[in-house]
Design an enzyme around this catalytic site. Sequence first.
Site, mmCIF file in Angstrom:
data_model
loop_
_atom_site.group_PDB
_atom_site.id
_atom_site.type_symbol
_atom_site.label_atom_id
_atom_site.label_comp_id
_atom_site.label_asym_id
_atom_site.label_seq_id
_atom_site.Cartn_x
_atom_site.Cartn_y
_atom_site.Cartn_z
ATOM 1 C CG ASP A 3 86.333 29.129 -15.897
ATOM 2 O OD1 ASP A 3 86.470 28.596 -14.767
ATOM 3 O OD2 ASP A 3 86.170 28.474 -16.943
ATOM 4 C CE1 TYR A 27 87.061 18.808 -13.243
ATOM 5 C CE2 TYR A 27 84.690 19.058 -13.430
ATOM 6 C CZ TYR A 27 85.952 19.212 -13.956
ATOM 7 O OH TYR A 27 86.099 19.781 -15.195
ATOM 8 C CE LYS A 28 89.491 21.587 -13.419
ATOM 9 N NZ LYS A 28 89.318 22.637 -14.416
ATOM 10 N NE ARG A 37 97.746 21.485 -14.620
ATOM 11 C CZ ARG A 37 96.425 21.484 -14.690
ATOM 12 N NH1 ARG A 37 95.744 22.626 -14.788
ATOM 13 N NH2 ARG A 37 95.734 20.352 -14.645
ATOM 14 C CG PHE A 72 90.252 24.971 -19.537
ATOM 15 C CD1 PHE A 72 91.243 24.284 -18.851
ATOM 16 C CD2 PHE A 72 89.180 24.262 -20.038
ATOM 17 C CE1 PHE A 72 91.151 22.911 -18.659
ATOM 18 C CE2 PHE A 72 89.085 22.881 -19.855
ATOM 19 C CZ PHE A 72 90.072 22.211 -19.160
HETATM 20 C C1 LIG Z 1 88.656 22.414 -15.566
HETATM 21 C C2 LIG Z 1 88.186 23.602 -16.314
HETATM 22 C C3 LIG Z 1 87.015 23.548 -17.079
HETATM 23 C C4 LIG Z 1 86.273 22.250 -17.196
HETATM 24 O O1 LIG Z 1 85.031 22.349 -17.799
HETATM 25 P P1 LIG Z 1 84.069 21.079 -17.776
HETATM 26 O O2 LIG Z 1 82.852 21.538 -18.452
HETATM 27 O O3 LIG Z 1 83.888 20.700 -16.337
HETATM 28 O O4 LIG Z 1 84.749 19.954 -18.488
HETATM 29 C C5 LIG Z 1 86.588 24.717 -17.705
HETATM 30 N N1 LIG Z 1 87.287 25.878 -17.586
HETATM 31 C C6 LIG Z 1 88.426 25.940 -16.849
HETATM 32 C C7 LIG Z 1 89.152 27.231 -16.717
HETATM 33 C C8 LIG Z 1 88.915 24.803 -16.208
HETATM 34 O O5 LIG Z 1 90.037 24.859 -15.506
#
Ligand SMILES: *Cc1c(COP(=O)(O)O)cnc(C)c1O
Length: 403
Positions: free
Chosen positions: A200, A225-226, A374, A123
Amino acid sequence: MNTTRAFAESLDTEDPLAPLRDEFVIDEDIVYVDGNSLGRLPKRTTSRLAEVIEHEWGRLLVSGWDEWMLLASRIGNLIGEGLLGAAEVILSDSTSVNIYKLASAALDARPDRNVIVTEARNFPTDLYILQGLAEQRGLELRLVDTALDMRVTPENLAPLLDDRVALVSLSHVSYLTSGLADMHAITALIHSHGALSLWDLCHSAGSIPVDLQSCNADLAVGCTYKYLNAGPGAPAFLYVRSDLQETLRQPIWGWFGQRDQFDMGPHYDPEPGISKFLVGTPPVISLAAVQTGAEVLIEAGIDRLKTKSDALTSYAIELFDEWLAPHGASLGTPRDAAHRGSHLAIRHPDAFEICREMIAGKVIPDFRQPDVVRIATPPVYTRFVDVWIALDTLRAVLEKRRP
Ligand SMILES: *Cc1c(COP(=O)(O)O)cnc(C)c1O
């Protein structure tokens, strides 16, 4: 296979988790397959937040802190025990900031090593933070370059590891391909080179079982939040294995990490345990939503959710093969259910336009570079008929483009 809508409806009738959909606020006019970007609102969150705002904030005012001070670890433990296989989890900051905190702490713990390893398609925020750390400290950043329909494995990671590697930072489930890494085998491989692992869990927490303790994972972060349905901007979680908590130092020295915080001492003297990874005042209202979001999933049971998730994504792949592959789409997700999370990556050169047309047809997927549509199927509220409608809509869009 049976591609009728009636068959999808019959799968929903047989689904023991189908009643959970009632726990969520749902606009029946749209089909939402983007819950891995922002999860739905649980009904109990609406009433819980009203109570927190009106009673706790409104009436308790500052005395609310008697309870609020404990929320980051109390709700963290709830998520940890219920969903992540390790009780000691705390909620704090964003995933991005937590990656910075834990990666920095890991690098400080390996001062004689100068390499960070991650995946080229990790990401973006994970990549940027690791790039920043590498630049600040003069380290080398090595990238595992997997094919788009692949996942990180011990085989493709091993050639990048040696005794110069301090930290390996990977996503457990890829945000892009949904490929699921074998946390157990990969952590053991990382340890065999004397490096630390940072996982992660943004796309695994709440969608598939995670067993941090039995995998002997060192460090982990993830957002709420996911799949955890805690709402936009809700705080992230972090995990540090208990034997590392005392020795690791976090780089952001804030007063919520201080031992005897309210002695208001002039010098930083961190807590010995995981609370040293807290920084400042927690977002109490958002934290309340993390609790209710997690409760719905814990009540359902993460193993049962994984079973349903596999059934949904397998069904989606069957429809993909039948309907979409003949129109030039390809699957960017592992076909073995044991190797994927709760979404599918459907690849097509016109993916961006296709997403726009699907949204016009009231189906909400998302587009990800370079060519991915997706389709997420969070098992707690997604029906088989939602999968059917999403793929049928995608089929109609493709048919119209290439008659
Ligand atoms: C959604 C996501 C993030 C989001 O990071 P934020 O700090 O909440 O914006 C980070 N890493 C991965 C792998 C994600 O899917």
